[in-house]
Design a protein around this motif. Structure first.
Motif, mmCIF file in Angstrom:
data_model
loop_
_atom_site.group_PDB
_atom_site.id
_atom_site.type_symbol
_atom_site.label_atom_id
_atom_site.label_comp_id
_atom_site.label_asym_id
_atom_site.label_seq_id
_atom_site.Cartn_x
_atom_site.Cartn_y
_atom_site.Cartn_z
ATOM 1 N N ASP A 1 73.626 42.380 -62.049
ATOM 2 C CA ASP A 1 72.477 42.676 -61.194
ATOM 3 C C ASP A 1 71.475 43.427 -62.058
ATOM 4 O O ASP A 1 71.681 44.595 -62.398
ATOM 5 N N LEU A 2 70.402 42.776 -62.431
ATOM 6 C CA LEU A 2 69.392 43.362 -63.316
ATOM 7 C C LEU A 2 68.277 44.060 -62.551
ATOM 8 O O LEU A 2 67.408 44.697 -63.163
ATOM 9 N N ALA A 3 68.275 43.980 -61.230
ATOM 10 C CA ALA A 3 67.164 44.485 -60.417
ATOM 11 C C ALA A 3 66.880 45.965 -60.664
ATOM 12 O O ALA A 3 65.723 46.360 -60.819
ATOM 13 N N GLY A 4 67.910 46.794 -60.710
ATOM 14 C CA GLY A 4 67.704 48.228 -60.915
ATOM 15 C C GLY A 4 67.036 48.538 -62.234
ATOM 16 O O GLY A 4 66.098 49.340 -62.307
ATOM 17 N N ALA A 5 67.496 47.903 -63.287
ATOM 18 C CA ALA A 5 66.896 48.137 -64.604
ATOM 19 C C ALA A 5 65.467 47.617 -64.646
ATOM 20 O O ALA A 5 64.592 48.243 -65.258
ATOM 21 N N LEU A 6 65.215 46.500 -64.002
ATOM 22 C CA LEU A 6 63.874 45.917 -64.030
ATOM 23 C C LEU A 6 62.881 46.706 -63.188
ATOM 24 O O LEU A 6 61.702 46.791 -63.529
ATOM 25 N N THR A 7 63.335 47.310 -62.085
ATOM 26 C CA THR A 7 62.410 48.049 -61.218
ATOM 27 C C THR A 7 62.318 49.530 -61.570
ATOM 28 O O THR A 7 61.254 50.123 -61.453
ATOM 29 N N ARG A 8 63.433 50.127 -62.019
ATOM 30 C CA ARG A 8 63.434 51.572 -62.304
ATOM 31 C C ARG A 8 63.499 51.885 -63.797
ATOM 32 O O ARG A 8 63.439 53.041 -64.194
#
Length: 194
Positions: free
Chosen positions: A96-103
């Protein structure tokens, strides 16, 4: 940094000087593009690698400094498979890359390479890497082995943005290598790798 080492993660195999072979990625295509970059932060060596016999390289994005690096254009699936192999796991599970991409950062676990960092963008493509959840000064530094320094430094050199003296000076100054590896030692390892 080193394309031969990356090829072992992507296609499967054992990098020169390593004590372990890697199974490779589900998608064995090499990167469409690789470019030299400089990231904000610092590189340091800590923990002990059973593959290389010395300290491992880690990235602290919050430290002061610049890190010469190499960005490889890989798929999200390949990135997940490379990260799994670094953690001695079988490839095959997407991240899940979402956290790194958004934060800019996401801690997926306590393992040494289970923290994802988005260090910027190149041509609107995120520059993602993985590192440890701790900071550079939170752990004891460990000197890297000759095989590991050779692999890392030759990868930096082959990126084409830095000469042998600049690479040797940088690596010799990193915590863990400083005081153990001199610039001359590293230039000598680069000469052996050529």
């Amino acid at each position: 940094m080193n394309l031969d080492r990356l090829a072992a993660y992507v296609r499967g195999g054992r990098p020169a000087g390593a004590a372990r072979a890697y199974p490779g990625c589900r998608d064995s295509a090499m990167p469409a593009r690789s470019v030299a970059v400089e990231l904000t932060g610092a590189m340091y060596f800590a923990t002990r690698s059973p593959v290389w016999g010395g300290g491992r390289a880690f990235y602290d994005p919050y430290a002061t400094g610049r890190v010469p690096a190499r960005a490889h254009l890989v798929t999200a699936q390949q990135f997940a498979d490379i990260a799994a192999q670094e953690m001695y796991r079988e490839p095959g599970t997407d991240l899940d890359l979402a956290g790194a991409l958004t934060r800019g950062r996401a801690v997926l676990g306590e393992g040494r390479y289970e923290t994802l960092v988005c260090a910027g963008q190149i041509d609107d493509v995120p520059v993602l890497t993985f590192t440890a959840p701790w900071r550079m000064d939170d752990v004891p530094w460990v000197a890297p082995s000759a095989a590991y320094v050779r692999c890392l430094a030759s990868g930096m050199l082959s990126a084409g943005a830095w000469d042998a003296e600049a690479v040797a000076s940088y690596v010799a100054s990193c915590p863990g290598a400083a005081g153990r590896w001199s610039e001359a030692d590293i230039v000598g390892l680069l000469g052996e790798a050529a």
